[in-house]
Motif scaffolding. Structure first.
Motif, PDB file in Angstrom:
ATOM      1  N   ALA A  50     -30.618  24.148  16.051  1.00 58.53           N
ATOM      2  CA  ALA A  50     -30.546  25.534  16.536  1.00 58.53           C
ATOM      3  C   ALA A  50     -30.863  26.514  15.418  1.00 58.53           C
ATOM      4  O   ALA A  50     -31.539  27.529  15.634  1.00 58.53           O
ATOM      5  CB  ALA A  50     -29.167  25.810  17.125  1.00 58.53           C
ATOM      6  N   CYS A  51     -30.403  26.224  14.217  1.00 55.27           N
ATOM      7  CA  CYS A  51     -30.674  27.076  13.060  1.00 55.27           C
ATOM      8  C   CYS A  51     -32.171  27.125  12.779  1.00 55.27           C
ATOM      9  O   CYS A  51     -32.738  28.198  12.532  1.00 55.27           O
ATOM     10  CB  CYS A  51     -29.909  26.541  11.847  1.00 55.27           C
ATOM     11  N   ILE A  52     -32.828  25.972  12.840  1.00 52.07           N
ATOM     12  CA  ILE A  52     -34.269  25.912  12.610  1.00 52.07           C
ATOM     13  C   ILE A  52     -34.999  26.740  13.659  1.00 52.07           C
ATOM     14  O   ILE A  52     -35.874  27.562  13.339  1.00 52.07           O
ATOM     15  CB  ILE A  52     -34.749  24.447  12.609  1.00 52.07           C
ATOM     16  N   LEU A  53     -34.635  26.554  14.925  1.00 54.13           N
ATOM     17  CA  LEU A  53     -35.289  27.289  16.014  1.00 54.13           C
ATOM     18  C   LEU A  53     -35.053  28.795  15.911  1.00 54.13           C
ATOM     19  O   LEU A  53     -35.968  29.598  16.108  1.00 54.13           O
ATOM     20  CB  LEU A  53     -34.806  26.761  17.365  1.00 54.13           C
ATOM     21  N   LYS A  54     -33.821  29.186  15.590  1.00 55.48           N
ATOM     22  CA  LYS A  54     -33.513  30.617  15.475  1.00 55.48           C
ATOM     23  C   LYS A  54     -34.285  31.235  14.314  1.00 55.48           C
ATOM     24  O   LYS A  54     -34.784  32.361  14.409  1.00 55.48           O
ATOM     25  CB  LYS A  54     -32.016  30.841  15.304  1.00 55.48           C
ATOM     26  N   ASN A  55     -34.395  30.507  13.216  1.00 54.06           N
ATOM     27  CA  ASN A  55     -35.155  31.027  12.077  1.00 54.06           C
ATOM     28  C   ASN A  55     -36.622  31.198  12.412  1.00 54.06           C
ATOM     29  O   ASN A  55     -37.265  32.139  11.950  1.00 54.06           O
ATOM     30  CB  ASN A  55     -35.000  30.119  10.860  1.00 54.06           C
ATOM     31  N   VAL A  70     -42.273  24.643  20.386  1.00 52.00           N
ATOM     32  CA  VAL A  70     -41.758  23.893  19.232  1.00 52.00           C
ATOM     33  C   VAL A  70     -40.694  22.909  19.714  1.00 52.00           C
ATOM     34  O   VAL A  70     -39.935  23.203  20.643  1.00 52.00           O
ATOM     35  CB  VAL A  70     -41.200  24.838  18.141  1.00 52.00           C
ATOM     36  N   THR A  71     -40.677  21.735  19.077  1.00 55.09           N
ATOM     37  CA  THR A  71     -39.644  20.731  19.322  1.00 55.09           C
ATOM     38  C   THR A  71     -39.078  20.319  17.971  1.00 55.09           C
ATOM     39  O   THR A  71     -39.831  20.089  17.021  1.00 55.09           O
ATOM     40  CB  THR A  71     -40.240  19.489  20.031  1.00 55.09           C
ATOM     41  N   VAL A  72     -37.758  20.236  17.900  1.00 56.79           N
ATOM     42  CA  VAL A  72     -37.088  19.801  16.668  1.00 56.79           C
ATOM     43  C   VAL A  72     -36.332  18.515  16.975  1.00 56.79           C
ATOM     44  O   VAL A  72     -35.541  18.470  17.920  1.00 56.79           O
ATOM     45  CB  VAL A  72     -36.104  20.874  16.146  1.00 56.79           C
ATOM     46  N   ARG A  73     -36.598  17.483  16.201  1.00 51.31           N
ATOM     47  CA  ARG A  73     -35.865  16.226  16.312  1.00 51.31           C
ATOM     48  C   ARG A  73     -35.027  16.064  15.039  1.00 51.31           C
ATOM     49  O   ARG A  73     -35.558  16.223  13.940  1.00 51.31           O
ATOM     50  CB  ARG A  73     -36.831  15.050  16.465  1.00 51.31           C
ATOM     51  N   ILE A  92     -40.051  18.927  12.752  1.00 55.81           N
ATOM     52  CA  ILE A  92     -40.371  20.103  13.556  1.00 55.81           C
ATOM     53  C   ILE A  92     -41.817  19.954  13.986  1.00 55.81           C
ATOM     54  O   ILE A  92     -42.701  19.820  13.138  1.00 55.81           O
ATOM     55  CB  ILE A  92     -40.208  21.408  12.744  1.00 55.81           C
ATOM     56  N   GLU A  93     -42.061  19.934  15.283  1.00 57.73           N
ATOM     57  CA  GLU A  93     -43.420  19.836  15.810  1.00 57.73           C
ATOM     58  C   GLU A  93     -43.758  21.149  16.495  1.00 57.73           C
ATOM     59  O   GLU A  93     -43.089  21.545  17.450  1.00 57.73           O
ATOM     60  CB  GLU A  93     -43.540  18.682  16.799  1.00 57.73           C
ATOM     61  N   ILE A  94     -44.804  21.819  16.000  1.00 60.02           N
ATOM     62  CA  ILE A  94     -45.182  23.139  16.507  1.00 60.02           C
ATOM     63  C   ILE A  94     -46.544  23.072  17.181  1.00 60.02           C
ATOM     64  O   ILE A  94     -47.500  22.549  16.613  1.00 60.02           O
ATOM     65  CB  ILE A  94     -45.250  24.168  15.366  1.00 60.02           C
ATOM     66  N   ASP A  95     -46.600  23.635  18.370  1.00 54.22           N
ATOM     67  CA  ASP A  95     -47.864  23.787  19.080  1.00 54.22           C
ATOM     68  C   ASP A  95     -48.460  25.116  18.634  1.00 54.22           C
ATOM     69  O   ASP A  95     -48.018  26.185  19.062  1.00 54.22           O
ATOM     70  CB  ASP A  95     -47.616  23.772  20.590  1.00 54.22           C
ATOM     71  N   THR A  96     -49.425  25.040  17.710  1.00 49.46           N
ATOM     72  CA  THR A  96     -49.985  26.250  17.107  1.00 49.46           C
ATOM     73  C   THR A  96     -51.399  25.990  16.606  1.00 49.46           C
ATOM     74  O   THR A  96     -51.776  24.837  16.378  1.00 49.46           O
ATOM     75  CB  THR A  96     -49.105  26.736  15.937  1.00 49.46           C
ATOM     76  N   GLU A  97     -52.119  27.074  16.395  1.00 52.26           N
ATOM     77  CA  GLU A  97     -53.449  27.013  15.780  1.00 52.26           C
ATOM     78  C   GLU A  97     -53.392  27.506  14.331  1.00 52.26           C
ATOM     79  O   GLU A  97     -54.423  27.614  13.670  1.00 52.26           O
ATOM     80  CB  GLU A  97     -54.449  27.879  16.571  1.00 52.26           C
ATOM     81  N   GLU A  98     -52.204  27.818  13.828  1.00 57.20           N
ATOM     82  CA  GLU A  98     -52.053  28.322  12.461  1.00 57.20           C
ATOM     83  C   GLU A  98     -52.550  27.287  11.451  1.00 57.20           C
ATOM     84  O   GLU A  98     -52.510  26.083  11.711  1.00 57.20           O
ATOM     85  CB  GLU A  98     -50.591  28.678  12.178  1.00 57.20           C
ATOM     86  N   SER A  99     -52.963  27.760  10.282  1.00 60.22           N
ATOM     87  CA  SER A  99     -53.478  26.882   9.224  1.00 60.22           C
ATOM     88  C   SER A  99     -52.342  26.044   8.615  1.00 60.22           C
ATOM     89  O   SER A  99     -51.157  26.368   8.766  1.00 60.22           O
ATOM     90  CB  SER A  99     -54.121  27.719   8.119  1.00 60.22           C
ATOM     91  N   ARG A 132     -47.931  20.010  12.915  1.00 59.80           N
ATOM     92  CA  ARG A 132     -48.596  20.461  14.124  1.00 59.80           C
ATOM     93  C   ARG A 132     -48.355  19.419  15.226  1.00 59.80           C
ATOM     94  O   ARG A 132     -48.444  18.227  14.982  1.00 59.80           O
ATOM     95  CB  ARG A 132     -50.101  20.588  13.838  1.00 59.80           C
ATOM     96  N   ALA A 133     -48.022  19.883  16.413  1.00 64.26           N
ATOM     97  CA  ALA A 133     -47.834  18.978  17.544  1.00 64.26           C
ATOM     98  C   ALA A 133     -49.164  18.329  17.888  1.00 64.26           C
ATOM     99  O   ALA A 133     -50.208  18.947  17.799  1.00 64.26           O
ATOM    100  CB  ALA A 133     -47.286  19.738  18.746  1.00 64.26           C
ATOM    101  N   SER A 134     -49.114  17.050  18.281  1.00 65.36           N
ATOM    102  CA  SER A 134     -50.356  16.373  18.664  1.00 65.36           C
ATOM    103  C   SER A 134     -50.895  17.004  19.938  1.00 65.36           C
ATOM    104  O   SER A 134     -50.175  17.336  20.834  1.00 65.36           O
ATOM    105  CB  SER A 134     -50.166  14.888  18.896  1.00 65.36           C
ATOM    106  N   GLN A 135     -52.172  17.148  19.945  1.00 62.66           N
ATOM    107  CA  GLN A 135     -52.841  17.805  21.067  1.00 62.66           C
ATOM    108  C   GLN A 135     -53.071  16.830  22.185  1.00 62.66           C
ATOM    109  O   GLN A 135     -53.399  15.747  22.085  1.00 62.66           O
ATOM    110  CB  GLN A 135     -54.161  18.413  20.597  1.00 62.66           C
TER     111      GLN A 135
END
Length: 135
Positions: A50-55, A70-73, A92-99, A132-135
């Motif tokens: 929860a701390c990771i997600l809130k941040n 985003v998913t945190v395991r 932390i797996e993020i669905d993003t296009e960020e570098s 990055r989350a797998s596409q």
């Protein structure tokens, strides 16, 4: 300074409740365990997640970081003597296009500004990855 307060009450030998704000949460305080509630160690791991997600919610607008999901395991290893959470690992797996550099920046901010993260880290081997989350 922010202050927090909860009240925990024993229901019976199988469980308890925690009250905070308008929330009631059943927790596993049964010595045999129960599948329908989190035990104290699981609550600690949930607090880290929860701390990771809130941040992420806090940091993303400040650094103009865009993501769709985003998913945190979180995985914890408990030692028996003395009883303590010896190690906590997270992904932390993020669905993003960020570098990749921006992913590193987000991870740095999560580690630097997390209240629960920074409370747990000094007494526990705490490590993880942001990817990055797998596409």
């Amino acid at each position: 300074m922010l202050e927090y307060e909860i009240t925990a009450t024993r229901i019976d030998a199988h469980g308890s409740t925690v009250h905070c704000k308008d929330v009631e949460l059943v927790i596993d305080t049964d010595l045999k365990g129960r599948a329908d509630a989190l035990n104290p160690a699981e609550l600690l791991l949930a607090a880290v997640a929860a701390c990771i997600l809130k941040n992420m919610e806090r940091v993303a607008p400040m650094i103009e970081f865009e993501y769709r999901g985003v998913t945190v395991r979180v995985h914890g290893v408990r030692q028996d003597s003395p009883p303590k959470m010896q190690r906590i690992d997270y992904t932390i797996e993020i669905d993003t296009e960020e570098s990749d550099r921006r992913l590193e920046l987000m991870h740095e901010n999560i580690r630097k500004y997390g209240t629960v993260y920074n409370t747990v880290a000094p007494g526990t081997e705490l490590s993880g990855t942001l990817q990055r989350a797998s596409q």
